[in-house]
Design a protein around this motif. Structure first.
Motif, mmCIF file in Angstrom:
data_model
loop_
_atom_site.group_PDB
_atom_site.id
_atom_site.type_symbol
_atom_site.label_atom_id
_atom_site.label_comp_id
_atom_site.label_asym_id
_atom_site.label_seq_id
_atom_site.Cartn_x
_atom_site.Cartn_y
_atom_site.Cartn_z
ATOM 1 N N ALA A 1 12.138 60.351 1.422
ATOM 2 C CA ALA A 1 10.780 60.906 1.418
ATOM 3 C C ALA A 1 10.742 62.221 0.637
ATOM 4 O O ALA A 1 9.781 62.496 -0.102
ATOM 5 N N LEU A 2 11.789 63.042 0.775
ATOM 6 C CA LEU A 2 11.854 64.294 0.021
ATOM 7 C C LEU A 2 11.944 64.027 -1.472
ATOM 8 O O LEU A 2 11.271 64.673 -2.280
ATOM 9 N N PHE A 3 12.775 63.060 -1.869
ATOM 10 C CA PHE A 3 12.919 62.737 -3.288
ATOM 11 C C PHE A 3 11.630 62.139 -3.849
ATOM 12 O O PHE A 3 11.266 62.396 -5.006
ATOM 13 N N ALA A 4 10.933 61.369 -3.022
ATOM 14 C CA ALA A 4 9.651 60.809 -3.464
ATOM 15 C C ALA A 4 8.649 61.934 -3.710
ATOM 16 O O ALA A 4 7.870 61.900 -4.667
ATOM 17 N N ARG A 5 8.695 62.954 -2.846
ATOM 18 C CA ARG A 5 7.804 64.106 -3.020
ATOM 19 C C ARG A 5 8.115 64.863 -4.305
ATOM 20 O O ARG A 5 7.235 65.386 -4.968
ATOM 21 N N LEU A 6 9.413 64.894 -4.652
ATOM 22 C CA LEU A 6 9.834 65.557 -5.882
ATOM 23 C C LEU A 6 9.656 64.668 -7.110
ATOM 24 O O LEU A 6 9.807 65.135 -8.237
ATOM 25 N N GLY A 7 9.374 63.392 -6.885
ATOM 26 C CA GLY A 7 9.174 62.478 -8.004
ATOM 27 C C GLY A 7 10.457 62.049 -8.679
ATOM 28 O O GLY A 7 10.475 61.765 -9.880
ATOM 29 N N VAL A 8 11.574 62.017 -7.939
ATOM 30 C CA VAL A 8 12.862 61.621 -8.510
ATOM 31 C C VAL A 8 13.443 60.473 -7.708
ATOM 32 O O VAL A 8 13.045 60.218 -6.564
ATOM 33 N N SER A 9 14.411 59.806 -8.309
ATOM 34 C CA SER A 9 15.054 58.678 -7.645
ATOM 35 C C SER A 9 16.547 58.963 -7.516
ATOM 36 O O SER A 9 17.291 58.931 -8.490
ATOM 37 N N LEU A 10 16.978 59.278 -6.299
ATOM 38 C CA LEU A 10 18.388 59.520 -6.006
ATOM 39 C C LEU A 10 18.771 58.736 -4.761
ATOM 40 O O LEU A 10 17.994 58.662 -3.810
ATOM 41 N N ASP A 11 19.959 58.170 -4.762
ATOM 42 C CA ASP A 11 20.438 57.409 -3.611
ATOM 43 C C ASP A 11 20.993 58.391 -2.577
ATOM 44 O O ASP A 11 22.013 59.044 -2.821
#
Length: 522
Positions: free
Chosen positions: A134-144
């Protein structure tokens, strides 16, 4: 530039530092630090390396205690004795250099010490992974969130630090050079998040040496110089030249002091270099006295090419030679003996023994030459290091000072001194001024120009287009692992470089060098 809504005059300042002082022994790092940040604002803090910014930030973060002055958070007097106290009070700090645990997962790094618990007070990994996503989605990035942190790029490490800070739901967010290793798209994503946090009423302190970012993102700017407060002004009511003048105490008329140098024989010859998934069919030459800029977007493959040339990383096909002599792949020691010096992008992790002294770092590569009967003395290290520290104007009280305690600009000078002590034929320098203030940038640029004038061949990688255009005799543009353009200095423009950096190399061969005294680059 966007601005925040008018502040409620009755609301207390989120952060108030007034006349804060801090000394370390006989060294006064902070004489009179003043910084007032209102809720719902983004406040820039600028100044040269050594101006006191880092010390001020560490007092806010609870790393250091102030010796004197006022420190208030949300209207209450505070005096943090630890980083845990600072975080508990609602402060989150993103430092310039990522500090991740390499053997832990991305999610574990974000929630270290704050892992969500499930039944039996066991760590709820499913929830931790979901919260990370959810944090990465907020930042607009894709990390596993499940992958190990080891091996992540600087940009990805910085994104994790940002996600960690946002997860704290802090009232005050301090960002120390958070964009230094991010691409343009990543920077804009970060700025969008910063603006949304500001609009929620949070206060942000943004430290950057990039004035375009300050003017694009920030509402207010405070300038520091020599450990003391200089001025605070609305960004909309000042100019870059005014800020620079206040920072350095003088006019910086020439940021890129490039002087003409005699271009000599080929020093570095790279032919058909390829590494699966990284870069393909890389061919170019660098001549004595020439500064060749390697430009392109973050992730284009520039650093990977440099690391392969030096022998840190493997390549599948092609050849590298110096002064006509082939250099074996994956043999950094042979590359050094052949005359190649390599200043990496991440100076703290890859360029320095961070807990070692200035002298120990500068003498580290030539220590065999300095040892007598297998023994290396501190006197020998100091004798070898002193001339280089003086030449590069390393600001340090003694050669036994630990590199960890130095500013970013001085750390970069120590790394340069270490490699110049090897008396190289070719200098490969990756992001030479990343995280360095405007005054020190000019010093580094002047040094590179002087070295080229003495006949050193230089391959310079930089994400700052003005730096490439200002310093390079020739610009090689990399896009998707291929060289898409080879542009002489007199023809290089921002538009031409960016056009080559954003198109596929599969259909666009590199433009030949215009100068008739140079061999065409294959």
């Amino acid at each position: 530039m966007t601005t925040s809504a008018p502040r409620d005059a009755a609301a207390p300042l989120t952060l108030a530092l007034r006349d804060v002082a801090k000394s370390f022994g006989a060294v006064q790092a902070l004489k009179s630090g003043t910084l007032e940040v209102a809720p719902g604002s983004i406040h820039a803090l600028v100044g040269e390396n050594g101006a006191g910014k880092s010390t001020l930030v560490k007092i806010i973060a609870g790393v250091h205690r102030r010796d004197a002055g006022v420190f208030e958070l949300l209207g209450d007097a505070v005096d943090f004795g630890s980083t845990a106290e600072s975080k508990a009070a609602g402060v989150a700090v993103i430092y310039q250099e990522p500090t991740l645990f390499p053997d832990l997962s991305v999610a574990e790094n974000i929630f270290m010490g704050r892992q969500p618990l499930g039944r039996g007070r066991r760590i709820d990994r499913a929830r931790m992974h979901a919260d990370s996503e959810a944090l990465f989605a907020r930042l607009g990035v894709s990390l596993d969130p499940r992958r190990e942190a080891r091996g992540l790029s600087i940009a990805d490490q910085q994104i994790i630090e940002i996600a960690k800070a946002i997860s704290l739901d802090a009232a005050l967010l301090v960002m120390d050079e958070p964009t230094a290793a991010l691409s343009g798209v990543e920077v804009q994503r970060l700025f969008a998040v910063a603006r949304s946090l500001r609009d929620e009423g949070r206060a942000l302190v943004f430290i950057s040496h990039r004035f375009d970012e300050v003017f694009d993102l920030c509402d207010t700017v405070t300038v520091m110089r020599d450990g003391a407060y200089v001025s605070t002004s609305r960004v909309a009511e000042t100019t870059e030249s005014e800020i620079v003048s206040r920072m350095v105490g003088r006019e910086v008329a020439e940021l890129f002091p490039k002087t003409a140098a005699t271009i000599g024989d080929v020093v570095l010859d790279v032919q058909g270099l390829s590494a699966a998934g990284e870069f393909h069919d890389i061919s170019f030459q660098v001549r004595s006295g020439e500064i060749v800029g390697l430009a392109g977007l973050v992730g284009a493959g520039r650093s990977e090419i440099a690391r392969a040339i030096f022998g840190v990383d493997a390549y599948d096909e092609g050849s590298v030679s110096v002064d006509g002599r082939p250099i074996a792949a994956r043999r950094p020691r042979r590359a050094i003996r052949a005359g190649i010096a390599f200043v990496p992008e991440d100076r703290r992790q890859q360029g320095l023994v961070i807990e070692g002294s200035v002298a120990r770092n500068i003498a580290s590569i030539i220590r065999r030459r300095l040892s007598l009967g297998g023994l290396l003395t501190s006197r020998a290290e100091n004798r070898a290091a002193a001339p280089w520290a003086s030449t590069l104007q390393v600001k340090t009280s003694a050669l036994d000072m630990r590199a960890a305690t130095m500013s970013g600009g001085n750390q970069q000078k120590v790394v340069l001194a270490k490699w110049l002590a090897t008396e190289p034929r070719l200098l490969i320098i990756d992001e030479p001024t990343r995280g360095i203030d405007v005054g020190t940038k000019s010093e580094v640029h002047r040094l590179l120009s002087d070295l080229a004038g003495e006949g050193l061949a230089i391959l310079m990688i930089s994400s700052e287009l003005p730096e490439v255009l200002g310093m390079a005799d020739r610009v090689l543009v990399v896009c998707e692992g291929r060289i898409t353009a080879d542009i002489p200095r007199e023809e290089a423009t921002p538009e031409l470089v960016m056009a080559a950096a954003t198109r596929s190399a599969a259909t666009t061969p590199p433009a030949p060098t215009a100068s008739s005294d140079k061999e065409p680059v294959a």
